[in-house]
Enzyme design. Structure first.
Site, PDB file in Angstrom:
ATOM      1  N   SER A 625       0.845  -1.186   0.000  1.00  0.00           N
ATOM      2  CA  SER A 625       0.000   0.000   0.000  1.00  0.00           C
ATOM      3  C   SER A 625       0.884   1.241   0.000  1.00  0.00           C
ATOM      4  O   SER A 625       1.638   1.448  -0.939  1.00  0.00           O
ATOM      5  CB  SER A 625      -0.951  -0.032   1.197  1.00  0.00           C
ATOM      6  N   HIS A 765      -7.983  -5.157  -0.327  1.00  0.00           N
ATOM      7  CA  HIS A 765      -6.712  -4.479  -0.108  1.00  0.00           C
ATOM      8  C   HIS A 765      -5.735  -5.326   0.698  1.00  0.00           C
ATOM      9  O   HIS A 765      -4.534  -5.075   0.695  1.00  0.00           O
ATOM     10  CB  HIS A 765      -6.949  -3.141   0.594  1.00  0.00           C
TER      11      HIS A 765
END
Length: 793
Positions: A625, A765
């Site tokens: 991320s 995610h």
């Protein structure tokens, strides 16, 4: 008191260290709503800045486009051809066994009265792949083999039919609270995500009958997957924000709720009444209420102007008002709260608890409270802008910061970091409003590489003073103890996880090195005790460096089993941009200062080489991320790319010109900057890996800029990119475009010797939806690292 609100929504939180049972940290479930199908279809339709003729890889932003998926399939196939099928490796079997182990400590929280409420736990293993929500008694939990009663079995539910999703992922429960002595604890809103995306469905659940409440029977239900915020205000009313019209008009530019409505039981959501609205330019908007220790109901409205600034409004209500007067009919006005916009506020009974992110001298006061301080004052005084009765519960120092706060009926426990080591401070609330007493607390609570944390025993933190105390470390398995907040030194041991890997010949060191500007950067090294300092040790350097998120010690079972046992070295760097030293540490790497966290990584890498722990060809970096953005910079920067022989880049941001137009990206502009403002794109351009690769390192044409190769000696380290088709937070197009550019534009020039790509079709995610997918992804990652760095089994 059960809190629903958190104004700093949208964390890009994905820590690549496998800690806490090899799972990833997932952002709070009140992330804002946008229909997943719409978000997947969104490429750069909101952007006018990109010239498709200058970006031949742009088609990959069409997440479910046939051409995109065909490209993904070919890359996945090539990756497995290179490294082999992960499920056939010993690492996969070992990692899956760890993740599915019955010896993991089941984390529980009580719902209901402290005297007779059940203790609930969500659990996944080989028999419960998607997981079960289950309950037991404290007496049974104390035993080695608790008797669990299944409350909800996700594997027994009808499978989702949303796009590529085939499994449900647990996103938690929100309870109905009705005030002291009134709560029946018989209702919950259950959030389930198809395939692990942030978008989830919501259905009301009967905790007594242990079944969903059908809409025909008055149950609240939002069956279409969306990033929805929803919570009870009373038994007959929920407050909800979503894309009500389906056209984005009730959403902010960041894709979060702009409009909040009051939805009454037994009515269609189309009849819900608007009670609060924000601006399109806001990050998100919300309203929430809860009962506190004195029985009073606090109700807040907020507009998150940026990721770190929020405007709050407040009113108090009686328990009768909250039940009899729906939000759209309540006449008591909301009043603006006079605190700095970058401060955060909560309550403890009748007191306000305010956390500062910048230095502040309150009106009429001579006292300066520093960024990172925690102050308390009577809520009535705060609303009247009177600051004569402030108690400072925590004041930071250059080496000390407030990491977390745990509240109980009478106490506030502060977990404090001093050079990334946890210490404790405990305050007791007095009998009168605004009266606080500092209690004795254990000094030097942990040693280097270890950690402790607290959790409330009851989901209602205000009902008693019991807390769970968790202890672990990089090499120390978790233990769980039960104690009273007023006497933390006296504990009842409850559970102890057995060792998941052999650590007898391992140790943890903490070192410090100087970054380019002289700032001292701490980092931890996990290694064999008898390591030979000759520069030949395969070493994996991990960091995050953003959003004020700290990289703290935690039991690294997967790292230990797949890497440390084999002789690999693991390093955790506490670089700027994180929260290890409070807001100032984070703010030191914001926006135009983003280069600081990359310079910190270069300094740590060089220090590891200087200490002869490793060498460039034996050193890899890893991050996900925001950490993926860091890795993207490390493999494209002229200095860093020479320091690393390999890299693993997970669910990354990479195209910083387009990031704010993709999915949730607009909400992070307070962290990175706005690429549509020329002055901010000027600095963003210098840490946009996609542009550094194509234009600085390869000399490809860039709109409005003369084409030239700025780094002629650049060569990309051997790299593996991983992402998820169903990541609806950080767009998979970032990784896809970067990989295609490396393969088709850099590799033919001899600039990218090895580039590999793996995209999971589920997982959101976090990159994986269940333990098998997690074990697959990490086994593949370790196969790449071992083969590349020469770590022999």
């Amino acid at each position: 008191m059960i809190l629903f609100h958190q104004s700093r929504i949208g964390y890009t939180l994905f820590l690549s260290a496998i800690t806490k049972s090899n799972s990833f940290a997932i952002s709070p479930r009140y992330l804002a709503p946008v229909q997943f199908a719409n978000s997947l279809a969104m490429t750069t339709s909101a952007s006018t800045s990109a010239n498709p003729s200058l970006d031949p890889h742009k088609f990959l932003e069409n997440v479910l486009g046939p051409e995109s998926l065909e490209w993904v399939e070919s890359q996945n196939s090539a990756c497995l051809s290179k490294f082999g099928e992960p499920t056939q490796t010993e690492d996969y079997k070992r990692l899956l066994a760890i993740m599915d182990s019955k010896d993991k400590i089941p984390s529980v929280a009580q719902i209901g009265s402290p005297s007779d409420g059940y203790y609930y736990n969500f659990w996944q293993d080989d028999k419960h792949v998607q997981g079960i929500w289950r309950k037991t008694t404290l007496e049974s939990y104390r035993t080695n083999s608790p008797e669990w009663q299944t409350v909800l079995d996700l594997d027994a539910l009808e499978a989702p039919t949303t796009d590529t999703a085939s499994t449900w992922v647990w996103h938690g429960s929100t309870l109905l609270e009705e005030g002291p002595g009134e709560s029946k604890w018989d209702r919950a809103l259950i959030a389930l995500s198809p395939g692990g995306s942030d978008a989830d469905t919501t259905r009301e659940f009967d905790l007594v009958k242990e079944k969903f409440i059908d809409e025909e029977d008055g149950g609240f239900a939002m069956p279409t997957a969306a990033k929805t915020s929803i919570a009870y205000r009373s038994r007959e009313e929920v407050l909800v924000g979503t894309d009500f019209e389906g056209d984005g008009s009730s959403m902010t530019d960041s894709g979060y709720p702009r409009v909040i409505k009051s939805w009454k039981r037994g009515t269609p959501i189309e009849d819900a009444k608007i009670i609060f609205e924000g601006e399109k330019s806001d990050v998100s908007v919300g309203q929430y209420s809860y009962f506190d220790r004195d029985g009073m109901c606090h109700e807040f409205q907020y507009r998150s102007l940026t990721f770190y600034t929020t405007k709050y409004w407040y009113r108090t209500l009686s328990s009768e008002q909250i039940v009899t007067s729906p939000s759209d009919e309540e006449a008591t006005p909301f009043i603006p709260i006079p605190i700095p916009e970058d401060a955060e506020i909560s309550t403890f009974g009748s007191d306000a608890m305010i956390t500062l992110r910048s230095d502040w001298t309150p009106p009429g006061s001579d006292t300066l409270y520093q960024a990172g301080a925690l102050i308390s004052a009577p809520m009535n005084d705060v609303m009247n802008d009177q600051w004569t009765s402030v108690t400072c519960l925590f004041q930071p120092t250059p080496t000390k910061s407030l990491q977390s706060t745990t509240t109980t009926k009478d106490y506030v426990i502060l977990s404090v970091l001093e050079d990334v080591r946890t210490a404790l401070e405990v305050w007791k609330c007095g009998e009168t409003t605004g009266n606080w007493k500092l209690m004795p607390a254990e000094e030097n609570a942990v040693t280097v590489g270890e950690s402790l944390r607290f959790g409330n025993v009851n989901r209602d933190s205000a009902v008693d003073n019991r807390v769970f105390l968790w202890r672990d470390g990089y090499l120390i398995p978790d233990t769980l103890e039960l104690c009273d907040a007023g006497s933390l030194a006296v504990t009842e041991p409850l559970k102890a996880k057995p060792a998941m890997f052999a650590a007898e010949d391992l140790c943890v060191d903490q070192h410090f090195c100087n970054s380019k500007d002289g700032t001292k950067i701490p980092y931890f090294v996990m290694r064999k005790k008898d390591i030979v300092l000759d520069g030949t040790n395969p070493t994996l350097l991990d960091a995050y460096g953003g959003f004020e998120i700290s990289m703290l010690p935690g039991y690294a079972a997967g790292v230990g089993a797949a890497w440390l046992e084999k002789g690999g070295v693991k390093v955790i760097a506490n670089i700027r941009g994180g929260g290890e030293y409070g807001p100032a540490w984070h703010q030191a790497a914001l926006k135009s200062k983003r280069n600081k966290c990359f310079e910190d990584m270069e300094a740590v890498a060089q220090d590891l080489i200087d200490r002869k722990i490793t060498s460039s060809e034996k050193l890899a970096c890893i991050g996900g991320s925001n950490g993926g953005l860091m890795v993207g910079n490390l493999i494209t920067r002229p200095i860093a790319s020479k320091l690393f022989g390999a890299a693993v880049c997970q669910v990354p941001l990479l195209d910083m010109k387009e990031y704010s137009h993709l999915l949730a990206g607009a909400s992070w502009m307070a962290e990175y900057g706005n690429p549509d403002i020329p002055e901010e794109w000027a600095f963003l351009r210098h840490f946009s890996p996609y542009h550094m690769l194509r234009h600085d390192n390869l000399g490809l044409a860039e709109e409005g800029v003369e084409s030239t190769v700025k780094n002629p000696d650049w060569v990309c380290p051997k790299v593996l990119f991983t992402t998820s088709t169903r990541d609806d937070r950080v767009h998979p197009g970032h990784a896809r475009k970067m990989v295609r550019s490396l393969l088709e534009e850099a590799q033919p020039l001899g600039k990218a010797p090895e580039v590999h790509y793996w995209e999971n079709v589920e997982g959101g995610h976090g990159g994986a939806a269940d333990n098998k997918q997690r074990a697959h992804m990490w086994a593949l990652t370790y196969s790449m690292l071992k083969q590349t760095l020469g770590l022999k089994e």
